[in-house]
Design a protein around this motif. Sequence first.
Motif, PDB file in Angstrom:
ATOM      1  N   ARG A  27      39.940  47.863  28.793  1.00 46.73           N
ATOM      2  CA  ARG A  27      40.477  46.555  29.057  1.00 46.73           C
ATOM      3  C   ARG A  27      41.568  46.437  30.106  1.00 46.73           C
ATOM      4  O   ARG A  27      42.282  47.345  30.280  1.00 46.73           O
ATOM      5  CB  ARG A  27      41.178  46.105  27.697  1.00 46.73           C
ATOM      6  N   ASN A  67      44.280  43.062  31.616  1.00 45.14           N
ATOM      7  CA  ASN A  67      44.411  41.817  32.004  1.00 45.14           C
ATOM      8  C   ASN A  67      45.574  41.759  33.150  1.00 45.14           C
ATOM      9  O   ASN A  67      46.295  42.783  33.296  1.00 45.14           O
ATOM     10  CB  ASN A  67      45.333  41.538  30.623  1.00 45.14           C
ATOM     11  N   SER A  91      47.867  39.066  35.641  1.00 44.15           N
ATOM     12  CA  SER A  91      49.014  37.752  35.802  1.00 44.15           C
ATOM     13  C   SER A  91      48.889  37.458  37.237  1.00 44.15           C
ATOM     14  O   SER A  91      49.204  38.240  38.058  1.00 44.15           O
ATOM     15  CB  SER A  91      50.236  38.113  35.370  1.00 44.15           C
ATOM     16  N   THR A 111      30.629  36.395  37.860  1.00 43.97           N
ATOM     17  CA  THR A 111      31.847  36.935  36.954  1.00 43.97           C
ATOM     18  C   THR A 111      31.539  38.319  36.410  1.00 43.97           C
ATOM     19  O   THR A 111      32.039  38.961  36.023  1.00 43.97           O
ATOM     20  CB  THR A 111      32.143  35.858  35.945  1.00 43.97           C
ATOM     21  N   LYS A 125      37.025  37.401  33.291  1.00 43.94           N
ATOM     22  CA  LYS A 125      36.912  35.910  32.512  1.00 43.94           C
ATOM     23  C   LYS A 125      38.409  35.353  32.630  1.00 43.94           C
ATOM     24  O   LYS A 125      39.437  35.878  32.451  1.00 43.94           O
ATOM     25  CB  LYS A 125      37.043  36.236  31.040  1.00 43.94           C
ATOM     26  N   ARG A 126      38.349  34.142  33.436  1.00 42.55           N
ATOM     27  CA  ARG A 126      39.447  33.650  33.851  1.00 42.55           C
ATOM     28  C   ARG A 126      40.114  33.274  32.813  1.00 42.55           C
ATOM     29  O   ARG A 126      41.625  33.146  32.800  1.00 42.55           O
ATOM     30  CB  ARG A 126      39.111  32.334  34.901  1.00 42.55           C
ATOM     31  N   SER A 127      39.707  32.595  31.788  1.00 41.81           N
ATOM     32  CA  SER A 127      40.219  32.089  30.696  1.00 41.81           C
ATOM     33  C   SER A 127      41.121  32.940  29.713  1.00 41.81           C
ATOM     34  O   SER A 127      41.893  32.691  29.285  1.00 41.81           O
ATOM     35  CB  SER A 127      39.328  31.431  29.588  1.00 41.81           C
ATOM     36  N   GLN A 128      40.631  34.214  30.047  1.00 44.05           N
ATOM     37  CA  GLN A 128      41.679  35.208  29.089  1.00 44.05           C
ATOM     38  C   GLN A 128      42.390  36.164  30.172  1.00 44.05           C
ATOM     39  O   GLN A 128      42.880  37.370  29.797  1.00 44.05           O
ATOM     40  CB  GLN A 128      40.649  36.209  28.491  1.00 44.05           C
ATOM     41  N   SER A 129      42.305  36.000  31.610  1.00 44.52           N
ATOM     42  CA  SER A 129      43.085  36.689  32.238  1.00 44.52           C
ATOM     43  C   SER A 129      42.646  38.054  32.501  1.00 44.52           C
ATOM     44  O   SER A 129      43.389  38.880  32.407  1.00 44.52           O
ATOM     45  CB  SER A 129      44.606  36.516  32.473  1.00 44.52           C
ATOM     46  N   SER A 130      41.282  38.300  32.336  1.00 42.72           N
ATOM     47  CA  SER A 130      40.765  39.598  31.828  1.00 42.72           C
ATOM     48  C   SER A 130      39.535  40.006  32.676  1.00 42.72           C
ATOM     49  O   SER A 130      38.723  39.397  33.369  1.00 42.72           O
ATOM     50  CB  SER A 130      40.268  39.961  30.516  1.00 42.72           C
ATOM     51  N   ASN A 149      37.571  43.404  32.160  1.00 43.44           N
ATOM     52  CA  ASN A 149      37.489  44.649  31.306  1.00 43.44           C
ATOM     53  C   ASN A 149      35.998  45.329  31.904  1.00 43.44           C
ATOM     54  O   ASN A 149      34.931  44.644  32.555  1.00 43.44           O
ATOM     55  CB  ASN A 149      36.986  44.313  30.027  1.00 43.44           C
TER      56      ASN A 149
END
Lengths: 113, 113
Positions: free
Chosen positions: B22, B24, B26, B55, B68-73, B75
């Motif tokens: 994982r 993440n 910012s 993506t 995944k932009r919505s999850q700022s991830s 992985n």
Amino acid sequence: DTAVSQTPKYLVTQMGNDKSIKCEQNLGHDTMYWYKQDSKKFLKIMFSYNNKELIINETVPNRFSPKSPDKAHLNLHINSLELGDSAVYFCASSQTQGGKTQYFGPGTRLLVL
Amino acid sequence: AQSVTQPDIHITVSEGASLELRCNYSYGATPYLFWYVQSPGQGLQLLLKYFSGDTLVQGIKGFEAEFKRSQSSFNLRKPSVHWSDAAEYFCAVRNQAGTALIFGKGTTLSVSS
């Protein structure tokens, strides 16, 4: 053919000594970097040079002085070595200053006794 | 301030099992994201990168990552892990000025037989 090379690979020295680490890239890139990886494996930018000009100088002690004789080389000189300088130092390069991808050298493992 | 978080310090996976590491981040705008791998005593090797577009990005050694932009991830995944995948994995984001990479603290992957 190694793209980004560093010498030496290992460096063991006494506190108070002065040492240099050399970096060379044969990719024709304009920008080169020094990163420090501490004992917890955390990587942090130290310096960035673009076409022999200093771009970034993070909060690094003045004992650290980078020198770029030409755009293919970026050397790191460290004065008055301290125990806390023990780390792995990575050189990297990218095509341009805003170049998206950085290519890393094999690292120089510095141990200060 | 920009940052990268790798929530898992150490993961052990059985050989042949699937893997997900994982990451993440910012960052205000569209990030430039990277995964690097560091084998024991070795330098940093670029596994894959995301700049824009699709993506799901494919990398070397059978790795892929999904932005995944919505999850700022961002992985990292591999469907079947090999013993040689045991290493330290670093997620990184290019800083806003485009002058350096900001790294996560890394995830150590162990592979059990």
